[in-house]
Design an enzyme around this catalytic site. Structure first.
Site, PDB file in Angstrom:
ATOM      1  N   CYS A 169     -33.881  97.765  12.253  1.00  0.00           N
ATOM      2  CA  CYS A 169     -34.603  97.470  10.828  1.00  0.00           C
ATOM      3  C   CYS A 169     -35.477  98.812  10.542  1.00  0.00           C
ATOM      4  CB  CYS A 169     -35.035  96.541  10.324  1.00  0.00           C
ATOM      5  SG  CYS A 169     -34.123  94.972  10.519  1.00  0.00           S
ATOM      6  N   PHE A 217     -29.772  88.363   7.297  1.00  0.00           N
ATOM      7  CA  PHE A 217     -29.064  89.680   7.112  1.00  0.00           C
ATOM      8  C   PHE A 217     -28.039  89.746   6.315  1.00  0.00           C
ATOM      9  CE2 PHE A 217     -31.296  89.541  11.506  1.00  0.00           C
ATOM     10  CZ  PHE A 217     -31.972  90.528  10.974  1.00  0.00           C
ATOM     11  N   HIS A 314     -39.970  97.995   3.895  1.00  0.00           N
ATOM     12  CA  HIS A 314     -38.596  97.387   4.344  1.00  0.00           C
ATOM     13  C   HIS A 314     -38.870  95.724   4.146  1.00  0.00           C
ATOM     14  CE1 HIS A 314     -35.374  96.007   6.623  1.00  0.00           C
ATOM     15  NE2 HIS A 314     -36.261  95.444   7.726  1.00  0.00           N
ATOM     16  N   ASN A 347     -31.736  91.299   3.897  1.00  0.00           N
ATOM     17  CA  ASN A 347     -31.987  92.439   4.913  1.00  0.00           C
ATOM     18  C   ASN A 347     -30.816  93.155   5.312  1.00  0.00           C
ATOM     19  OD1 ASN A 347     -32.888  93.841   7.010  1.00  0.00           O
ATOM     20  ND2 ASN A 347     -34.539  92.414   7.751  1.00  0.00           N
TER      21      ASN A 347
HETATM   22  C1  LIG Z   1     -33.916  93.113  14.062  1.00  0.00           C
HETATM   23  C2  LIG Z   1     -34.675  94.033  13.190  1.00  0.00           C
HETATM   24  O1  LIG Z   1     -34.906  95.126  13.331  1.00  0.00           O
HETATM   25  C3  LIG Z   1     -34.743  93.514  11.875  1.00  0.00           C
HETATM   26  C4  LIG Z   1     -36.035  93.250  11.086  1.00  0.00           C
HETATM   27  O2  LIG Z   1     -36.166  93.509   9.972  1.00  0.00           O
HETATM   28  S1  LIG Z   1     -37.348  93.055  11.767  1.00  0.00           S
HETATM   29  C5  LIG Z   1     -37.916  91.768  10.769  1.00  0.00           C
HETATM   30  C6  LIG Z   1     -37.036  90.292  10.926  1.00  0.00           C
HETATM   31  N1  LIG Z   1     -37.535  89.545  10.009  1.00  0.00           N
HETATM   32  C7  LIG Z   1     -38.340  88.302  10.471  1.00  0.00           C
HETATM   33  O3  LIG Z   1     -38.651  88.575  12.058  1.00  0.00           O
HETATM   34  C8  LIG Z   1     -39.052  87.400   9.736  1.00  0.00           C
HETATM   35  C9  LIG Z   1     -38.074  86.330   9.406  1.00  0.00           C
HETATM   36  N2  LIG Z   1     -38.524  85.036   8.992  1.00  0.00           N
HETATM   37  C10 LIG Z   1     -38.483  84.691   7.749  1.00  0.00           C
HETATM   38  O4  LIG Z   1     -38.013  85.246   6.767  1.00  0.00           O
HETATM   39  C11 LIG Z   1     -39.142  83.389   7.515  1.00  0.00           C
HETATM   40  O5  LIG Z   1     -39.941  83.097   8.553  1.00  0.00           O
HETATM   41  C12 LIG Z   1     -38.121  82.023   7.409  1.00  0.00           C
HETATM   42  C13 LIG Z   1     -37.378  82.540   6.000  1.00  0.00           C
HETATM   43  C14 LIG Z   1     -37.130  81.967   8.307  1.00  0.00           C
HETATM   44  C15 LIG Z   1     -38.816  80.820   7.099  1.00  0.00           C
HETATM   45  O6  LIG Z   1     -39.978  80.951   5.997  1.00  0.00           O
HETATM   46  P1  LIG Z   1     -41.369  80.326   6.366  1.00  0.00           P
HETATM   47  O7  LIG Z   1     -42.262  80.560   5.295  1.00  0.00           O
HETATM   48  O8  LIG Z   1     -41.802  80.997   7.543  1.00  0.00           O
HETATM   49  O9  LIG Z   1     -41.242  78.739   6.474  1.00  0.00           O
HETATM   50  P2  LIG Z   1     -41.458  77.534   7.376  1.00  0.00           P
HETATM   51  O10 LIG Z   1     -41.317  76.320   6.469  1.00  0.00           O
HETATM   52  O11 LIG Z   1     -42.722  78.039   8.330  1.00  0.00           O
HETATM   53  O12 LIG Z   1     -40.191  77.634   8.185  1.00  0.00           O
HETATM   54  C16 LIG Z   1     -38.861  77.256   7.945  1.00  0.00           C
HETATM   55  C17 LIG Z   1     -38.198  76.808   9.437  1.00  0.00           C
HETATM   56  O13 LIG Z   1     -37.935  78.122   9.991  1.00  0.00           O
HETATM   57  C18 LIG Z   1     -38.295  78.162  11.234  1.00  0.00           C
HETATM   58  N3  LIG Z   1     -38.622  79.504  11.500  1.00  0.00           N
HETATM   59  C19 LIG Z   1     -39.556  80.263  10.748  1.00  0.00           C
HETATM   60  N4  LIG Z   1     -39.460  81.494  11.494  1.00  0.00           N
HETATM   61  C20 LIG Z   1     -38.423  81.619  12.636  1.00  0.00           C
HETATM   62  C21 LIG Z   1     -38.096  82.277  13.783  1.00  0.00           C
HETATM   63  N5  LIG Z   1     -38.589  83.649  13.667  1.00  0.00           N
HETATM   64  N6  LIG Z   1     -37.223  81.775  14.526  1.00  0.00           N
HETATM   65  C22 LIG Z   1     -36.868  80.578  14.480  1.00  0.00           C
HETATM   66  N7  LIG Z   1     -37.174  79.798  13.494  1.00  0.00           N
HETATM   67  C23 LIG Z   1     -37.955  80.172  12.732  1.00  0.00           C
HETATM   68  C24 LIG Z   1     -39.476  77.557  11.327  1.00  0.00           C
HETATM   69  O14 LIG Z   1     -39.841  76.984  12.732  1.00  0.00           O
HETATM   70  C25 LIG Z   1     -39.110  76.219  10.392  1.00  0.00           C
HETATM   71  O15 LIG Z   1     -38.343  75.339  11.064  1.00  0.00           O
HETATM   72  P3  LIG Z   1     -38.365  73.669  10.616  1.00  0.00           P
HETATM   73  O16 LIG Z   1     -37.953  73.727   9.237  1.00  0.00           O
HETATM   74  O17 LIG Z   1     -37.368  73.231  11.394  1.00  0.00           O
HETATM   75  O18 LIG Z   1     -39.543  73.178  10.796  1.00  0.00           O
END
Ligand SMILES: CC(=O)CC(=O)SCCNC(=O)CCNC(=O)[C@H](O)C(C)(C)COP(=O)(O)OP(=O)(O)OC[C@H]1O[C@@H](n2cnc3c(N)ncnc32)[C@H](O)[C@@H]1OP(=O)(O)O
Length: 403
Positions: A169, A217, A314, A347
């Site tokens: 990303c 994604f 981003h 994303n």
């Molecule tokens: C590889 C690259 O280069 C790409 C890039 O862009 S780098 C950045 C990538 N983005 C991220 O790392 C952020 C991704 N996370 C999110 O968008 C959010 O956490 C989400 C939409 C997944 C959830 O939203 P949230 O506000 O955290 O809600 P929350 O209620 O806490 O979590 C919902 C569920 O997702 C799970 N969860 C949250 N983040 C997680 C993660 N990184 N991995 C696995 N599960 C995850 C939680 O455990 C929860 O599970 P349950 O419902 O079973 O309890």
């Protein structure tokens, strides 16, 4: 200094561009296939991957999808492709070759659609492009997508090509940073930056570890023309790229990653990523603004109030934007361009930042048309992108007053 040395110094400075590099044009593109609404994604995904029986995972994906801040995404993948390649559903089956066969054509094609728009906006012939920087995670072949793109666009055979692979990303921001360096150090250079991402290389059936990636994604391509002065009469600078830095957060190598396997590319996104970025983003910004103060020779330029800036962040995920907004105490609306792109496209990894810049300048034009004379729009801005490392790319931007 001896006369010979002075002459060498003078001729060296004639080889450099004038002033900071600028963004001269922007184009974006998405696959023409179906648009998938986020609230239908879980049902559709479990149906096409024949995983309806995994009811616990389906409910979890629904919960995740509701919290992404995404409304819809575009994909190249179709049910017809899946019918032709049932092996894409099972990570244990070898499928990398078949995936690469598809994206090897589609990634440069999508990039070409975005680049054609940028070149049309720029107004000069494609043959005036001197350098090409291409970023993608969707390719494992040489010669690669950069060469195909050059041929699709009819670039000259002497164009200097660079491919950036698997930067994830931050690939788009890294490509822009590199384009800035190339444009400033090669007088007359015009650099085409192209980022093209197709998630087909990562597609697979659901398991506990990949649900967030599937929910987040999308596919898209972005292209930018970058050049430093002297500018041609018709060239219009959109954003000056004043200074750029890259920082790696120590000890976070395992928090974000991509792994090429025989069954496609796997993503790993640790739950701590938003928190880690929140803890580190402010010092990256302070460093970048200190560099910009040195670049413009103005000590006060490093002294910034975050709310006086415009922002191109981003949208890695909704909690990342929330965290950055909270730690920098940004007013609501400061990250509107990033939230808009996340909502409309998801994303799109490295390509996303180009969409954010495009949205930012679109909003800027509207604000410019609506504003009264007393209201000054932000002149200075910050661009941020993150990816594996964890790496943070930061760039200080400035909108020239004429725009
Ligand atoms: C590889 C690259 O280069 C790409 C890039 O862009 S780098 C950045 C990538 N983005 C991220 O790392 C952020 C991704 N996370 C999110 O968008 C959010 O956490 C989400 C939409 C997944 C959830 O939203 P949230 O506000 O955290 O809600 P929350 O209620 O806490 O979590 C919902 C569920 O997702 C799970 N969860 C949250 N983040 C997680 C993660 N990184 N991995 C696995 N599960 C995850 C939680 O455990 C929860 O599970 P349950 O419902 O079973 O309890």
């Amino acid at each position: 200094m001896t006369r010979a040395k002075a002459r060498m110094h003078e001729s060296r400075s004639m080889e450099h561009g004038e002033g900071p590099a600028t963004v001269l044009a922007i184009g974006t593109a998405n696959p023409s296939g179906a648009i998938v609404p986020q609230d239908e994604f879980a049902d559709q995904f479990f149906r096409v991957t024949k995983s309806e029986h995994l009811t616990y995972l389906k409910e979890k994906l629904k919960r995740i999808c509701q919290k992404t801040g995404i409304e819809k995404r575009r994909f190249h993948m179709t049910e017809d492709i899946l019918r032709a390649h049932p092996e894409f559903l099972d990570r244990e089956l070898p499928s990398l070759d078949a995936r690469i066969d598809i994206v090897a054509t589609e990634v440069p094609k999508l990039a070409a659609s975005a680049a054609a728009k940028a070149i049309a906006e720029w107004g000069r012939p494609a043959t005036d492009i001197t350098h090409l920087v291409f970023s993608t995670y969707s390719g494992c072949r040489a010669p690669s997508a950069d060469l195909q793109l050059a041929s699709l666009l009819g670039l000259r055979h002497s164009v200097c090509r660079t491919i950036l692979s698997l930067h994830g990303c931050y690939g788009g921001a890294r490509a822009l940073h590199l384009a800035k360096d190339l444009a400033e150090n090669n007088r007359g250079a015009r650099v085409l930056v192209a980022c093209s991402e197709i998630t087909l290389v990562c597609f697979g059936g659901p398991d506990g570890g990949n649900l967030v990636g599937h929910a987040l994604f999308g596919d898209g391509a972005g292209a930018v023309i970058v050049g430093a002065g002297p500018l041609d009469a018709g060239e219009r600078p959109l954003f000056e790229m004043v200074s750029a830095t890259q920082t790696t957060i120590p000890g976070t190598e395992h928090a974000l990653g991509m792994q090429v396997t025989g069954g496609g590319i796997d993503f790993h996104l640790a739950i701590q990523v938003p928190m880690l970025l929140g803890h580190n983003v402010e010092h990256c910004l302070l460093d970048a603004f200190a560099s910009s103060a040195a670049a413009v020779g103005d000590d006060d330029a490093g002294d910034v109030a975050w709310n006086d800036l415009f922002w191109a962040v981003h949208p890695g995920g909704r909690p990342i934007l929330d965290k950055i907004e909270a730690v920098l105490k940004l007013e609501p609306g400061k990250l509107a361009a990033s939230r808009h792109v996340l909502r409309e496209y998801g994303n799109m990894s490295g390509a996303t930042i180009v969409f954010v810049l495009d949205e930012l300048r679109r909003r800027r034009r509207e604000e410019e048309a609506d504003r009264d004379d007393d209201h000054q729009l932000a002149e200075w801005g910050a661009m941020l992108a993150f990816g594996p490392g964890i790496t943070i790319e930061t760039m200080v931007l400035r909108i020239p007053r004429a725009n």
